[in-house]
Design a protein around this motif. Sequence first.
Motif, PDB file in Angstrom:
ATOM      1  N   GLY A   5       0.655  13.606  -7.596  1.00 50.38           N
ATOM      2  CA  GLY A   5       0.081  14.445  -6.577  1.00 50.38           C
ATOM      3  C   GLY A   5      -1.190  13.878  -5.984  1.00 50.38           C
ATOM      4  N   LEU A   6      -1.869  14.702  -5.230  1.00 51.68           N
ATOM      5  CA  LEU A   6      -3.102  14.273  -4.580  1.00 51.68           C
ATOM      6  C   LEU A   6      -4.194  13.958  -5.589  1.00 51.68           C
ATOM      7  CD1 LEU A   6      -3.116  16.824  -1.616  1.00 51.68           C
ATOM      8  CD2 LEU A   6      -2.467  14.400  -1.560  1.00 51.68           C
ATOM      9  N   GLN A   7      -4.105  14.567  -6.788  1.00 53.57           N
ATOM     10  CA  GLN A   7      -5.093  14.268  -7.809  1.00 53.57           C
ATOM     11  C   GLN A   7      -5.012  12.800  -8.228  1.00 53.57           C
ATOM     12  OE1 GLN A   7      -7.515  16.380  -9.037  1.00 53.57           O
ATOM     13  NE2 GLN A   7      -8.265  14.474  -9.945  1.00 53.57           N
ATOM     14  N   ALA A   8      -3.776  12.263  -8.314  1.00 51.82           N
ATOM     15  CA  ALA A   8      -3.618  10.855  -8.668  1.00 51.82           C
ATOM     16  C   ALA A   8      -4.224   9.954  -7.601  1.00 51.82           C
ATOM     17  CB  ALA A   8      -2.138  10.534  -8.863  1.00 51.82           C
ATOM     18  N   ILE A   9      -4.060  10.322  -6.323  1.00 53.50           N
ATOM     19  CA  ILE A   9      -4.660   9.540  -5.230  1.00 53.50           C
ATOM     20  C   ILE A   9      -6.183   9.567  -5.355  1.00 53.50           C
ATOM     21  CG2 ILE A   9      -4.876   9.339  -2.739  1.00 53.50           C
ATOM     22  CD1 ILE A   9      -2.091   8.688  -3.704  1.00 53.50           C
ATOM     23  N   ALA A  10      -6.731  10.755  -5.648  1.00 53.70           N
ATOM     24  CA  ALA A  10      -8.187  10.882  -5.767  1.00 53.70           C
ATOM     25  C   ALA A  10      -8.711  10.067  -6.939  1.00 53.70           C
ATOM     26  CB  ALA A  10      -8.560  12.351  -5.935  1.00 53.70           C
ATOM     27  N   ASP A  11      -8.017  10.092  -8.074  1.00 59.61           N
ATOM     28  CA  ASP A  11      -8.455   9.313  -9.236  1.00 59.61           C
ATOM     29  C   ASP A  11      -8.419   7.809  -8.933  1.00 59.61           C
ATOM     30  OD1 ASP A  11      -8.751  11.689 -10.576  1.00 59.61           O
ATOM     31  OD2 ASP A  11      -6.856  11.541 -11.674  1.00 59.61           O
TER      32      ASP A  11
ATOM     33  N   LEU B 122       4.512  19.397  -3.056  1.00 62.92           N
ATOM     34  CA  LEU B 122       4.885  18.273  -3.922  1.00 62.92           C
ATOM     35  C   LEU B 122       3.739  17.902  -4.859  1.00 62.92           C
ATOM     36  CD1 LEU B 122       6.781  16.000  -1.369  1.00 62.92           C
ATOM     37  CD2 LEU B 122       7.775  17.149  -3.353  1.00 62.92           C
ATOM     38  N   SER B 123       2.514  17.993  -4.356  1.00 59.86           N
ATOM     39  CA  SER B 123       1.359  17.691  -5.193  1.00 59.86           C
ATOM     40  C   SER B 123       1.207  18.733  -6.300  1.00 59.86           C
ATOM     41  CB  SER B 123       0.098  17.643  -4.335  1.00 59.86           C
ATOM     42  OG  SER B 123      -1.050  17.446  -5.124  1.00 59.86           O
ATOM     43  N   ASP B 124       1.312  20.027  -5.941  1.00 64.76           N
ATOM     44  CA  ASP B 124       1.169  21.085  -6.943  1.00 64.76           C
ATOM     45  C   ASP B 124       2.318  21.083  -7.940  1.00 64.76           C
ATOM     46  OD1 ASP B 124      -1.130  21.854  -5.673  1.00 64.76           O
ATOM     47  OD2 ASP B 124      -0.181  23.454  -4.508  1.00 64.76           O
ATOM     48  N   ALA B 125       3.502  20.679  -7.484  1.00 62.89           N
ATOM     49  CA  ALA B 125       4.671  20.698  -8.367  1.00 62.89           C
ATOM     50  C   ALA B 125       4.534  19.720  -9.524  1.00 62.89           C
ATOM     51  CB  ALA B 125       5.935  20.382  -7.563  1.00 62.89           C
TER      52      ALA B 125
ATOM     53  N   SER C 173       0.823  -1.207   0.000  1.00 58.34           N
ATOM     54  CA  SER C 173       0.000   0.000   0.000  1.00 58.34           C
ATOM     55  C   SER C 173       0.860   1.262   0.000  1.00 58.34           C
ATOM     56  CB  SER C 173      -0.929   0.004   1.218  1.00 58.34           C
ATOM     57  OG  SER C 173      -1.816  -1.090   1.181  1.00 58.34           O
ATOM     58  N   ALA C 174       1.905   1.274   0.804  1.00 60.77           N
ATOM     59  CA  ALA C 174       2.775   2.442   0.867  1.00 60.77           C
ATOM     60  C   ALA C 174       3.500   2.659  -0.461  1.00 60.77           C
ATOM     61  CB  ALA C 174       3.777   2.287   2.001  1.00 60.77           C
ATOM     62  N   SER C 175       3.974   1.558  -1.079  1.00 62.39           N
ATOM     63  CA  SER C 175       4.668   1.682  -2.369  1.00 62.39           C
ATOM     64  C   SER C 175       3.718   2.220  -3.432  1.00 62.39           C
ATOM     65  CB  SER C 175       5.237   0.333  -2.795  1.00 62.39           C
ATOM     66  OG  SER C 175       6.209  -0.116  -1.888  1.00 62.39           O
ATOM     67  N   ARG C 176       2.467   1.695  -3.418  1.00 55.76           N
ATOM     68  CA  ARG C 176       1.484   2.164  -4.402  1.00 55.76           C
ATOM     69  C   ARG C 176       1.142   3.629  -4.178  1.00 55.76           C
ATOM     70  NH1 ARG C 176      -2.417  -0.543  -7.502  1.00 55.76           N
ATOM     71  NH2 ARG C 176      -2.946   0.877  -9.217  1.00 55.76           N
ATOM     72  N   ALA C 177       1.010   4.031  -2.918  1.00 53.97           N
ATOM     73  CA  ALA C 177       0.681   5.425  -2.615  1.00 53.97           C
ATOM     74  C   ALA C 177       1.802   6.366  -3.055  1.00 53.97           C
ATOM     75  CB  ALA C 177       0.403   5.584  -1.122  1.00 53.97           C
ATOM     76  N   LEU C 178       3.054   5.997  -2.755  1.00 53.55           N
ATOM     77  CA  LEU C 178       4.179   6.851  -3.167  1.00 53.55           C
ATOM     78  C   LEU C 178       4.315   6.907  -4.683  1.00 53.55           C
ATOM     79  CD1 LEU C 178       7.124   6.204  -0.660  1.00 53.55           C
ATOM     80  CD2 LEU C 178       5.759   8.267  -0.953  1.00 53.55           C
ATOM     81  N   ALA C 179       4.097   5.781  -5.350  1.00 52.16           N
ATOM     82  CA  ALA C 179       4.213   5.755  -6.809  1.00 52.16           C
ATOM     83  C   ALA C 179       3.142   6.624  -7.458  1.00 52.16           C
ATOM     84  CB  ALA C 179       4.126   4.321  -7.315  1.00 52.16           C
ATOM     85  N   LEU C 180       1.913   6.499  -6.940  1.00 51.60           N
ATOM     86  CA  LEU C 180       0.845   7.358  -7.471  1.00 51.60           C
ATOM     87  C   LEU C 180       1.158   8.828  -7.233  1.00 51.60           C
ATOM     88  CD1 LEU C 180      -2.316   5.354  -6.324  1.00 51.60           C
ATOM     89  CD2 LEU C 180      -1.607   5.768  -8.688  1.00 51.60           C
ATOM     90  N   PHE C 181       1.594   9.148  -6.021  1.00 50.36           N
ATOM     91  CA  PHE C 181       1.874  10.538  -5.669  1.00 50.36           C
ATOM     92  C   PHE C 181       3.026  11.094  -6.492  1.00 50.36           C
ATOM     93  CE2 PHE C 181       3.531  13.928  -2.889  1.00 50.36           C
ATOM     94  CZ  PHE C 181       2.353  14.636  -2.668  1.00 50.36           C
ATOM     95  N   ALA C 182       4.018  10.234  -6.812  1.00 53.38           N
ATOM     96  CA  ALA C 182       5.176  10.676  -7.580  1.00 53.38           C
ATOM     97  C   ALA C 182       4.890  10.744  -9.068  1.00 53.38           C
ATOM     98  CB  ALA C 182       6.361   9.748  -7.331  1.00 53.38           C
TER      99      ALA C 182
END
Length: 709
Positions: free
Chosen positions: A539-545, A604-607, A517-526
């Motif tokens: 960013g957070l948009q990827a998490i939301a999608d 980091l999300s906005d960047a 779960s942590a790897s998937r979350a970091l990969a999505l966020f990155a």
Amino acid sequence: MTVSTQGLELKSGSRPLRAAVELLSSMRFSISLLTVICIASVIGTVLKQHEPSTNYVNQFGPFWAEVFAAVSLYSVYSAWWFLLILAFLVTSTSLCIARNTPKILTDLRTYKENIREQSLKAFGHRAQAELDETPEVAAKRIGQMLVTGGWKVKLQQRDAPGARGWMVAAKAGAANKIGYIAAHSAIVLVCLGGLLDGDLIVRAQMWFNGKTVYSGGGMIADVKPEHRLSDRNPTFRGNLLVTEGTRSSTAILSQSDGILLQELPFAVELKKFIVEYYSTGMPKLFASDIIIHDIQTGEQIPARVEVNHPASYKGVEIYQSSFDDGGSTVKLKALPMNAATKPFEVEGVIGGSSQLTNGNEKLTIEYTGLRVINVENFAGNGVAGVDVRKVDLRESINSRLGAANKAGAKKELRNVGPSITYKLRDAAGQAREYHNYMLPVDMGDGAPVFLMGLRDSPAEPFRYLRVPADDKGTPEEFFRLRAALSDPVVRDLAVQRYVARAVDPSRPDLNKPLAASASRALALFAGAEAGVDGKAVGGLQAIADFMETNVPEGERARAGEVLIRILNGALYELAQLTRERVGLKPFEANEKTQGFMTQAVLALSDAQVYPAPMVLQLADFTQVQASVFQVARAPGKNIVYLGCALLILGVFAMLYIRERRLWVWLAPIDGTVGGRATATMALSTNRKTMDGDREFERLKSRLIGIKEE
């Protein structure tokens, strides 16, 4: 005498010629022209003049922008039709004055003492009485009383059969007619002054001397003579930009389709430019210490130019208009926004540009602005990056009008330090504009941030990326964290550390699912995984999608809370890992660290959607100021001043001075010899007012003994 609205009537010539002369010299034609000029002036005031053509296209659209340009609405005061109307107005008003002035002067010299007794009885103000004195004695008495009262008097004795007696003719308020001449002469003088100080002389040189506007670029020294006006030009008004430590002797005259260069009989050297600010960031003082160098004699004259306090030399006024950057040098530090970009430094000059290459990718940096002082409003919803020096008239009026209990919004103004504005232009010519602050700003969110703004066009406001500052006041911590987030190896190490700290040693079965779960979350966020449409979204948009696609709607709230907690924990371990790699102490678990990490996650999300491969931070600068002067030779200025004075006097005379004429006919009563006289009195005034009625009642009582009613 009544001023006629008719024009001159020629006794000879063709009928069309006589009609044209009559129309041109008539007052109705002058009033019509004056109305057109007023309408044109309103258009010239409301519609910004001499703006770039693209601004008008954006405002009105291509069709109407072209129509307005065809009739010169973007340069009303220098348009050929405006100058032609002014010329016609001067001619028409001058003919009106020439036609009516002799009549007025003749009327001022006459007393109209030959008026008949029967005519007096037709006046609105009239009275009759019998006097116990002879006509001659009464005439002299009445005349003396009128002279004492400020009237001009003429006595006439008549001996004609059937009309024996004395006529007392008096007049007052003759300045009313002089006011007509003064007011109309003022219109002529003001228009003449406007023509002299306007573009008429410059246009004449373009029409008859072969001068043409210049629409190219390059150095002023390379501009050809056909685009330059002589220093003997009798009238001009242009702008002169002088940088500190330099001098200039060529002004720029803006035209609708280019510029003309105006040579000056002297050169202006700027020794020092001085600007002082209010606490709101608005300038309260512009001043320039200059030296005027006479080109012919070499004489040097020191002077100081301030707003509303110009310097003058050889008939040329030097006004302080504004200020600008004079070519400040800046040093920028490039901070990478992706793994492919490496840090570097670049130097440039405001107004210049630099070329950047990265293989086949080429970028051009255009240094557009340096602001040393930025005063921002941080009260309420104040947003940094908004220029508080801008004047918002509607907001200003609304804040001061309305109910008595309305209080102005509280302001918290702070100077947040220097900022740099630049453009990044790609090989195709497309450019975005960036506005970055040099120092971190405390926005009240728990951590000072660096504001890094961007916009796609000048019509848009800046959107700001808020990068948190580290404990040394630099953005380096954030950019190390961003670089680590882009590295899958480092992300895996951070996940391992997070799982080791988060899972109870007695539950080893949870290590694998939590790590996944942590790897998937970091990969999505990155942004390392493709989104719904196949494009990498971070960013957070990827998490939301991801949540919207893979989690049932009823479980999204709880699952999202868990996933964000995992993401924050993994990012915290990622930050600790980056600090260890550069030899820094680990973060302490306190509110300051929490504030930094909260802002870092948002940044980091906005960047992820930041469009440039790097951020250029202002590292150092050397400011060079420049003064913008308006230089003007305006021979029509004194003519306009004289016209304004005459207009004030003329309007005052016509409105507040009443012209009055008084007649008293004194004739002997039939059957008396050297005895009593009958008096017939009449008053004429150019305006019927209550003051006129009261004055006539007083005159009746004083002159012929009729008591006031």
